[in-house]
Design a protein around this motif. Structure first.
Motif, PDB file in Angstrom:
ATOM      1  N   MET A  47       1.649   3.389  -9.290  1.00 30.25           N
ATOM      2  CA  MET A  47       2.535   2.489  -8.549  1.00 30.25           C
ATOM      3  C   MET A  47       3.371   1.629  -9.505  1.00 30.25           C
ATOM      4  O   MET A  47       3.981   0.637  -9.085  1.00 30.25           O
ATOM      5  CB  MET A  47       1.717   1.635  -7.591  1.00 30.25           C
ATOM      6  CG  MET A  47       0.973   2.515  -6.584  1.00 30.25           C
ATOM      7  SD  MET A  47       0.048   1.579  -5.352  1.00 30.25           S
ATOM      8  CE  MET A  47       1.371   1.106  -4.225  1.00 30.25           C
ATOM      9  N   ILE A  49       6.003   1.744 -13.212  1.00 30.37           N
ATOM     10  CA  ILE A  49       7.012   2.588 -13.848  1.00 30.37           C
ATOM     11  C   ILE A  49       6.789   2.688 -15.344  1.00 30.37           C
ATOM     12  O   ILE A  49       7.654   3.168 -16.074  1.00 30.37           O
ATOM     13  CB  ILE A  49       8.403   2.024 -13.507  1.00 30.37           C
ATOM     14  CG1 ILE A  49       8.457   0.552 -13.841  1.00 30.37           C
ATOM     15  CG2 ILE A  49       8.686   2.279 -12.020  1.00 30.37           C
ATOM     16  CD1 ILE A  49       9.654  -0.203 -13.313  1.00 30.37           C
ATOM     17  N   LYS A 136      -3.677   9.204  -1.841  1.00 21.80           N
ATOM     18  CA  LYS A 136      -3.485   9.458  -0.429  1.00 21.80           C
ATOM     19  C   LYS A 136      -3.875  10.905  -0.123  1.00 21.80           C
ATOM     20  O   LYS A 136      -3.317  11.840  -0.688  1.00 21.80           O
ATOM     21  CB  LYS A 136      -2.040   9.216   0.003  1.00 21.80           C
ATOM     22  CG  LYS A 136      -1.876   9.259   1.524  1.00 21.80           C
ATOM     23  CD  LYS A 136      -0.479   8.866   1.995  1.00 21.80           C
ATOM     24  CE  LYS A 136      -0.283   7.383   2.128  1.00 21.80           C
ATOM     25  NZ  LYS A 136      -0.689   6.841   3.445  1.00 21.80           N
TER      26      LYS A 136
ATOM     27  N   MET B  41       3.711  11.666   3.729  1.00 20.71           N
ATOM     28  CA  MET B  41       4.413  11.747   2.452  1.00 20.71           C
ATOM     29  C   MET B  41       5.848  12.161   2.713  1.00 20.71           C
ATOM     30  O   MET B  41       6.134  12.811   3.712  1.00 20.71           O
ATOM     31  CB  MET B  41       3.776  12.830   1.570  1.00 20.71           C
ATOM     32  CG  MET B  41       2.328  12.566   1.222  1.00 20.71           C
ATOM     33  SD  MET B  41       1.617  13.968   0.329  1.00 20.71           S
ATOM     34  CE  MET B  41      -0.124  13.452   0.321  1.00 20.71           C
ATOM     35  N   VAL B 105       6.629  10.903  -2.328  1.00 24.20           N
ATOM     36  CA  VAL B 105       6.341   9.472  -2.207  1.00 24.20           C
ATOM     37  C   VAL B 105       5.419   9.253  -1.007  1.00 24.20           C
ATOM     38  O   VAL B 105       5.688   9.776   0.083  1.00 24.20           O
ATOM     39  CB  VAL B 105       7.653   8.676  -2.027  1.00 24.20           C
ATOM     40  CG1 VAL B 105       7.370   7.190  -1.912  1.00 24.20           C
ATOM     41  CG2 VAL B 105       8.618   8.951  -3.172  1.00 24.20           C
ATOM     42  N   PRO B 106       4.336   8.488  -1.192  1.00 24.86           N
ATOM     43  CA  PRO B 106       3.427   8.229  -0.071  1.00 24.86           C
ATOM     44  C   PRO B 106       4.056   7.299   0.967  1.00 24.86           C
ATOM     45  O   PRO B 106       4.831   6.404   0.622  1.00 24.86           O
ATOM     46  CB  PRO B 106       2.222   7.555  -0.741  1.00 24.86           C
ATOM     47  CG  PRO B 106       2.735   6.993  -2.015  1.00 24.86           C
ATOM     48  CD  PRO B 106       3.894   7.857  -2.442  1.00 24.86           C
ATOM     49  N   ILE B 107       3.709   7.527   2.229  1.00 29.17           N
ATOM     50  CA  ILE B 107       4.145   6.659   3.346  1.00 29.17           C
ATOM     51  C   ILE B 107       2.907   6.033   3.972  1.00 29.17           C
ATOM     52  O   ILE B 107       1.987   6.746   4.373  1.00 29.17           O
ATOM     53  CB  ILE B 107       4.894   7.473   4.417  1.00 29.17           C
ATOM     54  CG1 ILE B 107       6.136   8.135   3.826  1.00 29.17           C
ATOM     55  CG2 ILE B 107       5.265   6.592   5.616  1.00 29.17           C
ATOM     56  CD1 ILE B 107       6.723   9.219   4.723  1.00 29.17           C
ATOM     57  N   THR B 108       2.884   4.707   4.043  1.00 24.99           N
ATOM     58  CA  THR B 108       1.781   3.972   4.656  1.00 24.99           C
ATOM     59  C   THR B 108       2.387   2.940   5.605  1.00 24.99           C
ATOM     60  O   THR B 108       3.347   2.252   5.231  1.00 24.99           O
ATOM     61  CB  THR B 108       0.932   3.266   3.565  1.00 24.99           C
ATOM     62  OG1 THR B 108       0.548   4.238   2.581  1.00 24.99           O
ATOM     63  CG2 THR B 108      -0.318   2.632   4.149  1.00 24.99           C
ATOM     64  N   ASP B 113       5.233   3.677   0.231  1.00 25.14           N
ATOM     65  CA  ASP B 113       4.142   2.868  -0.337  1.00 25.14           C
ATOM     66  C   ASP B 113       4.312   2.798  -1.856  1.00 25.14           C
ATOM     67  O   ASP B 113       3.639   3.487  -2.618  1.00 25.14           O
ATOM     68  CB  ASP B 113       2.788   3.472   0.047  1.00 25.14           C
ATOM     69  CG  ASP B 113       1.665   2.461  -0.102  1.00 25.14           C
ATOM     70  OD1 ASP B 113       1.881   1.412  -0.743  1.00 25.14           O
ATOM     71  OD2 ASP B 113       0.562   2.727   0.411  1.00 25.14           O
ATOM     72  N   PHE B 114       5.216   1.925  -2.283  1.00 23.64           N
ATOM     73  CA  PHE B 114       5.639   1.809  -3.671  1.00 23.64           C
ATOM     74  C   PHE B 114       5.102   0.532  -4.293  1.00 23.64           C
ATOM     75  O   PHE B 114       4.877  -0.467  -3.600  1.00 23.64           O
ATOM     76  CB  PHE B 114       7.169   1.738  -3.723  1.00 23.64           C
ATOM     77  CG  PHE B 114       7.845   3.053  -3.991  1.00 23.64           C
ATOM     78  CD1 PHE B 114       7.186   4.118  -4.576  1.00 23.64           C
ATOM     79  CD2 PHE B 114       9.198   3.210  -3.683  1.00 23.64           C
ATOM     80  CE1 PHE B 114       7.837   5.319  -4.836  1.00 23.64           C
ATOM     81  CE2 PHE B 114       9.859   4.404  -3.951  1.00 23.64           C
ATOM     82  CZ  PHE B 114       9.170   5.453  -4.523  1.00 23.64           C
ATOM     83  N   GLY B 115       4.958   0.554  -5.610  1.00 24.73           N
ATOM     84  CA  GLY B 115       4.718  -0.658  -6.370  1.00 24.73           C
ATOM     85  C   GLY B 115       6.001  -1.466  -6.466  1.00 24.73           C
ATOM     86  O   GLY B 115       7.071  -1.029  -6.012  1.00 24.73           O
ATOM     87  N   GLN B 118       9.273   0.292  -8.225  1.00 25.36           N
ATOM     88  CA  GLN B 118       9.578   1.721  -8.072  1.00 25.36           C
ATOM     89  C   GLN B 118      10.799   1.958  -7.192  1.00 25.36           C
ATOM     90  O   GLN B 118      10.880   1.430  -6.072  1.00 25.36           O
ATOM     91  CB  GLN B 118       8.361   2.446  -7.493  1.00 25.36           C
ATOM     92  CG  GLN B 118       7.205   2.531  -8.489  1.00 25.36           C
ATOM     93  CD  GLN B 118       6.036   3.321  -7.934  1.00 25.36           C
ATOM     94  OE1 GLN B 118       5.454   2.967  -6.919  1.00 25.36           O
ATOM     95  NE2 GLN B 118       5.699   4.402  -8.600  1.00 25.36           N
TER      96      GLN B 118
END
Lengths: 140, 140, 140
Positions: A47, A49, A136, B41, B105-108, B113-115, B118
């Motif tokens: 998460m 970079i 995930k 995702m 990219v994960p989806i939550t 669901d990014f840091g 990102q």
């Protein structure tokens, strides 16, 4: 046929060294087991970079080779333009891009469907602070 | 438990410069929101072999560092064998391989669901023509 | 809305050369067709740490360019620390990391949703032995 399910967990790291390579296979494997998902995929994604997630061998010499190689291709260097922001981690961004920040691992019969030597690594290139990886699981 | 759903959209680009780096985070985020998918995702993948999709920082100096670094590791060069076909974009193929043509990219809770830093970038290495990126959302 | 389904198959390789680049697009495409999955993704992932899976052009000159480029960035070299284990394939591990061991391809209307020139390659960097690639289709 079953319905789709997902499970999401986060792994936290705070490495002692500036650069560090951590084998997280067991942690990911435990999350997959706990999810009860038998067929699907697990996304393991940094998460941040300035870190990476990669799949390769758990051999100490090789890990040192990887570190030297990354330093050769994306060297620590005070002259990156990014450093005008006050940062000093330009090399960590490039190392993250080179190894890629994520891996996706197949799940078959409830387990990571890996070949004999495949292990999941978290590669930290700008450590000594709290960092996160998302895990995930998606499947049935 | 809900059933699985998918949504597919295509983003079109026609950059003014030969090489260009475009932040497409908002466009991907909008597609995810519109899909109504809450857990899953999103695959963001260049449909061309001379472009890349990567996740990193939206900082202008870093983007220039990335461009210089790619040019150092996979330089523009008239002597690639690929150029016997009449093409002049051998370097663009290698740059695409180095950064990778896709990210997942994960989806939550219905969101990427990014840091904190990102961002998703489309990296064009052989522009000034129409190019496409597929955005495919999978989840429930 | 349909239920999620998955299909898993393994491709075996035993290349004649030490390094070899095999176009596996048709094999992956056949697995997707046989799966009956119309919307989703297919993960194509090397099960070994000295091979890669990548998406790029089926042009012979470019493939030689890629091979020379990999040899320049991750050269065959007897001095890798990994070789203290008795192995001689340190370069193959680095080449695998550079190209990435896996690709994930979108499926739309039952077909690989590719641009005009995209092809899936298995890149062998330590061949002349039996190696495997997993192909896992997930979708509906």
């Amino acid at each position: 046929m079953m319905s789709m399910r997902t499970t999401t967990e986060y792994l936290w790291f705070n490495t002692k060294s500036h650069r560090e390579y951590l084998n997280i296979t067991q942690q990911v494997s435990d999350i997959v087991a706990k999810s009860g998902i038998k067929e699907g995929m697990v996304l393991v994604s940094a998460m941040h970079i300035t870190a990476a997630v990669y799949v390769n061998d758990a051999e100490e010499g090789l890990i040192q080779d990887i570190d030297e190689w990354l330093e050769r291709l994306a060297p620590y260097n005070m002259h990156y333009r990014h450093h005008r922001t006050g940062e000093t981690n330009g090399d960590a961004h490039l190392k993250s891009l080179l190894l890629h920040h994520e891996a996706i691992v197949p799940i078959t019969n409830g387990k990571l469907d890996f070949g004999p030597w495949q292990q999941i690594y978290y590669a930290e290139f700008d450590g000594q602070r709290k960092k996160r990886v998302i895990v995930k699981v998606i499947g049935e």
